[in-house]
Design a protein around this motif. Structure first.
Motif, PDB file in Angstrom:
ATOM      1  N   GLY A 241    -104.518 -17.626  78.381  1.00 16.87           N
ATOM      2  CA  GLY A 241    -103.091 -17.557  78.673  1.00 16.87           C
ATOM      3  C   GLY A 241    -102.281 -16.992  77.525  1.00 16.87           C
ATOM      4  N   PHE A 242    -102.790 -17.138  76.284  1.00 17.05           N
ATOM      5  CA  PHE A 242    -102.017 -16.653  75.139  1.00 17.05           C
ATOM      6  C   PHE A 242    -101.829 -15.136  75.161  1.00 17.05           C
ATOM      7  CE2 PHE A 242    -106.352 -16.817  73.293  1.00 17.05           C
ATOM      8  CZ  PHE A 242    -106.486 -15.494  72.891  1.00 17.05           C
ATOM      9  N   ILE A 243    -102.600 -14.421  75.959  1.00 16.85           N
ATOM     10  CA  ILE A 243    -102.398 -12.979  76.077  1.00 16.85           C
ATOM     11  C   ILE A 243    -100.973 -12.702  76.560  1.00 16.85           C
ATOM     12  CG2 ILE A 243    -103.097 -10.910  77.368  1.00 16.85           C
ATOM     13  CD1 ILE A 243    -105.982 -11.885  77.130  1.00 16.85           C
ATOM     14  N   GLY A 244    -100.418 -13.622  77.334  1.00 18.44           N
ATOM     15  CA  GLY A 244     -99.043 -13.482  77.809  1.00 18.44           C
ATOM     16  C   GLY A 244     -98.006 -13.503  76.702  1.00 18.44           C
ATOM     17  N   SER A 245     -98.375 -13.968  75.507  1.00 20.26           N
ATOM     18  CA  SER A 245     -97.414 -13.992  74.393  1.00 20.26           C
ATOM     19  C   SER A 245     -97.400 -12.675  73.616  1.00 20.26           C
ATOM     20  CB  SER A 245     -97.724 -15.158  73.454  1.00 20.26           C
ATOM     21  OG  SER A 245     -98.935 -14.928  72.754  1.00 20.26           O
ATOM     22  N   LEU A 246     -98.237 -11.732  74.004  1.00 20.95           N
ATOM     23  CA  LEU A 246     -98.237 -10.414  73.362  1.00 20.95           C
ATOM     24  C   LEU A 246     -97.131  -9.576  74.005  1.00 20.95           C
ATOM     25  CD1 LEU A 246    -102.108  -9.875  73.281  1.00 20.95           C
ATOM     26  CD2 LEU A 246    -100.632 -10.505  71.353  1.00 20.95           C
ATOM     27  N   THR A 247     -95.932  -9.758  73.524  1.00 21.29           N
ATOM     28  CA  THR A 247     -94.748  -9.230  74.205  1.00 21.29           C
ATOM     29  C   THR A 247     -94.619  -7.714  74.153  1.00 21.29           C
ATOM     30  OG1 THR A 247     -93.440  -9.640  72.217  1.00 21.29           O
ATOM     31  CG2 THR A 247     -93.434 -11.360  73.913  1.00 21.29           C
ATOM     32  N   ASN A 248     -95.310  -7.036  73.254  1.00 18.20           N
ATOM     33  CA  ASN A 248     -95.253  -5.573  73.189  1.00 18.20           C
ATOM     34  C   ASN A 248     -96.361  -4.906  73.993  1.00 18.20           C
ATOM     35  OD1 ASN A 248     -92.952  -4.965  71.524  1.00 18.20           O
ATOM     36  ND2 ASN A 248     -94.059  -5.992  69.884  1.00 18.20           N
ATOM     37  N   LEU A 249     -97.207  -5.709  74.626  1.00 20.71           N
ATOM     38  CA  LEU A 249     -98.320  -5.169  75.389  1.00 20.71           C
ATOM     39  C   LEU A 249     -97.813  -4.342  76.567  1.00 20.71           C
ATOM     40  CD1 LEU A 249    -101.341  -5.502  74.906  1.00 20.71           C
ATOM     41  CD2 LEU A 249    -101.343  -7.326  76.592  1.00 20.71           C
ATOM     42  N   ARG A 250     -98.317  -3.113  76.674  1.00 16.93           N
ATOM     43  CA  ARG A 250     -97.944  -2.218  77.764  1.00 16.93           C
ATOM     44  C   ARG A 250     -99.137  -1.882  78.648  1.00 16.93           C
ATOM     45  NH1 ARG A 250     -94.170  -4.255  76.562  1.00 16.93           N
ATOM     46  NH2 ARG A 250     -92.414  -3.510  75.361  1.00 16.93           N
TER      47      ARG A 250
ATOM     48  N   PRO B 225    -103.974 -16.402  84.483  1.00 15.30           N
ATOM     49  CA  PRO B 225    -102.969 -17.387  84.048  1.00 15.30           C
ATOM     50  C   PRO B 225    -101.541 -16.944  84.370  1.00 15.30           C
ATOM     51  CG  PRO B 225    -104.468 -16.819  82.250  1.00 15.30           C
ATOM     52  CD  PRO B 225    -104.750 -15.875  83.368  1.00 15.30           C
ATOM     53  N   LYS B 226    -100.690 -17.917  84.621  1.00 17.77           N
ATOM     54  CA  LYS B 226     -99.295 -17.616  84.965  1.00 17.77           C
ATOM     55  C   LYS B 226     -98.588 -16.885  83.841  1.00 17.77           C
ATOM     56  CE  LYS B 226     -97.570 -21.997  83.352  1.00 17.77           C
ATOM     57  NZ  LYS B 226     -97.034 -23.265  83.567  1.00 17.77           N
ATOM     58  N   GLU B 227     -98.988 -17.105  82.588  1.00 16.43           N
ATOM     59  CA  GLU B 227     -98.368 -16.426  81.453  1.00 16.43           C
ATOM     60  C   GLU B 227     -98.551 -14.911  81.543  1.00 16.43           C
ATOM     61  OE1 GLU B 227     -99.731 -20.510  80.098  1.00 16.43           O
ATOM     62  OE2 GLU B 227    -100.650 -18.833  81.159  1.00 16.43           O
ATOM     63  N   ILE B 228     -99.650 -14.489  82.116  1.00 16.56           N
ATOM     64  CA  ILE B 228     -99.902 -13.052  82.275  1.00 16.56           C
ATOM     65  C   ILE B 228     -99.137 -12.519  83.468  1.00 16.56           C
ATOM     66  CG2 ILE B 228    -101.662 -11.302  82.759  1.00 16.56           C
ATOM     67  CD1 ILE B 228    -103.528 -12.912  80.950  1.00 16.56           C
ATOM     68  N   TRP B 229     -99.071 -13.286  84.535  1.00 14.57           N
ATOM     69  CA  TRP B 229     -98.267 -12.858  85.696  1.00 14.57           C
ATOM     70  C   TRP B 229     -96.825 -12.623  85.271  1.00 14.57           C
ATOM     71  CZ3 TRP B 229    -100.443 -10.826  89.618  1.00 14.57           C
ATOM     72  CH2 TRP B 229    -101.669 -11.306  90.114  1.00 14.57           C
TER      73      TRP B 229
ATOM     74  N   ILE C 106     -95.662 -11.640  82.280  1.00 13.13           N
ATOM     75  CA  ILE C 106     -95.438 -10.408  81.512  1.00 13.13           C
ATOM     76  C   ILE C 106     -95.564  -9.161  82.371  1.00 13.13           C
ATOM     77  CG2 ILE C 106     -96.093 -11.378  79.284  1.00 13.13           C
ATOM     78  CD1 ILE C 106     -98.706  -9.735  79.494  1.00 13.13           C
ATOM     79  N   ILE C 107     -96.270  -9.264  83.513  1.00  8.59           N
ATOM     80  CA  ILE C 107     -96.358  -8.087  84.381  1.00  8.59           C
ATOM     81  C   ILE C 107     -95.269  -8.091  85.438  1.00  8.59           C
ATOM     82  CG2 ILE C 107     -98.781  -7.658  83.955  1.00  8.59           C
ATOM     83  CD1 ILE C 107     -99.427  -8.926  86.655  1.00  8.59           C
ATOM     84  N   GLY C 108     -94.402  -9.107  85.394  1.00  5.90           N
ATOM     85  CA  GLY C 108     -93.239  -9.125  86.266  1.00  5.90           C
ATOM     86  C   GLY C 108     -93.439  -9.760  87.608  1.00  5.90           C
ATOM     87  N   VAL C 109     -94.520 -10.539  87.786  1.00  4.09           N
ATOM     88  CA  VAL C 109     -94.755 -11.236  89.052  1.00  4.09           C
ATOM     89  C   VAL C 109     -94.435 -12.705  88.830  1.00  4.09           C
ATOM     90  CG1 VAL C 109     -96.459 -11.854  90.793  1.00  4.09           C
ATOM     91  CG2 VAL C 109     -96.556  -9.611  89.694  1.00  4.09           C
ATOM     92  N   LYS C 110     -93.603 -13.255  89.716  1.00  9.53           N
ATOM     93  CA  LYS C 110     -93.223 -14.669  89.548  1.00  9.53           C
ATOM     94  C   LYS C 110     -93.787 -15.506  90.666  1.00  9.53           C
ATOM     95  CE  LYS C 110     -89.245 -13.517  86.917  1.00  9.53           C
ATOM     96  NZ  LYS C 110     -87.899 -13.502  86.667  1.00  9.53           N
TER      97      LYS C 110
END
Length: 153
Positions: free
Chosen positions: A120-129, A143-147, A149-153
């Protein structure tokens, strides 16, 4: 005349950075983060064998910004030598990757992580494109943290 000298100096510095004549070494904190990541990885095919020199910007799979020396790309995709032989890494994905705050590109595809969930910590990489975890055999759900960052809620 003074402005012309100053402008020439700036042009020379920009050209050195842009064309690699003045190579910046990686940042020590980011190098240490990569070494912690490597320590948690099982690497039977030596994909990380170049990760020994002081300058992590020259390691295989690593790309750094020419301007800031921050790591911006981590490309550790596995792959096939031929139709039968494959190279890959496995083990754990260490949370030290969160120290790579300027990371824009992360590719861990075609590896073997069957015993772990996508961290889930991958979601904290805020500059990831760009994120590619395909065909790496992670278990569990995304993980929800990744959803987020990709804009899915």
């Amino acid at each position: 005349m003074k402005n012309m000298k100053a402008m020439m100096f700036v042009v020379c510095v920009v050209l050195q950075v842009a064309y690699g004549e003045h190579h910046m070494r990686c940042l020590p904190k980011e190098r240490e983060a990569l070494l912690q990541f490597k320590a948690a990885i099982v690497d039977p095919y030596g994909m990380l064998s170049s990760w020994t020199s002081p300058d992590c910007c020259r390691w295989e799979g690593i790309r750094c910004s020419n301007l800031t020396a921050h790591i911006v790309s981590l490309d550790l995709h596995g792959g096939y030598y031929d139709e039968v032989s494959r190279r890959y890494i496995s083990g754990e994905i260490h949370k030290s990757l969160t120290e790579l705050r300027q990371l824009q590109y992360l590719n861990l595809s075609l590896n073997s992580f069957p015993d772990i969930n996508i961290p889930g910590f991958i979601g904290s990489l805020t500059n990831l494109r760009y994120l590619d975890l395909s065909s790496s055999r992670f278990r569990g759900n995304i993980p929800k943290e990744i959803w987020i960052i990709i804009g899915v809620k």
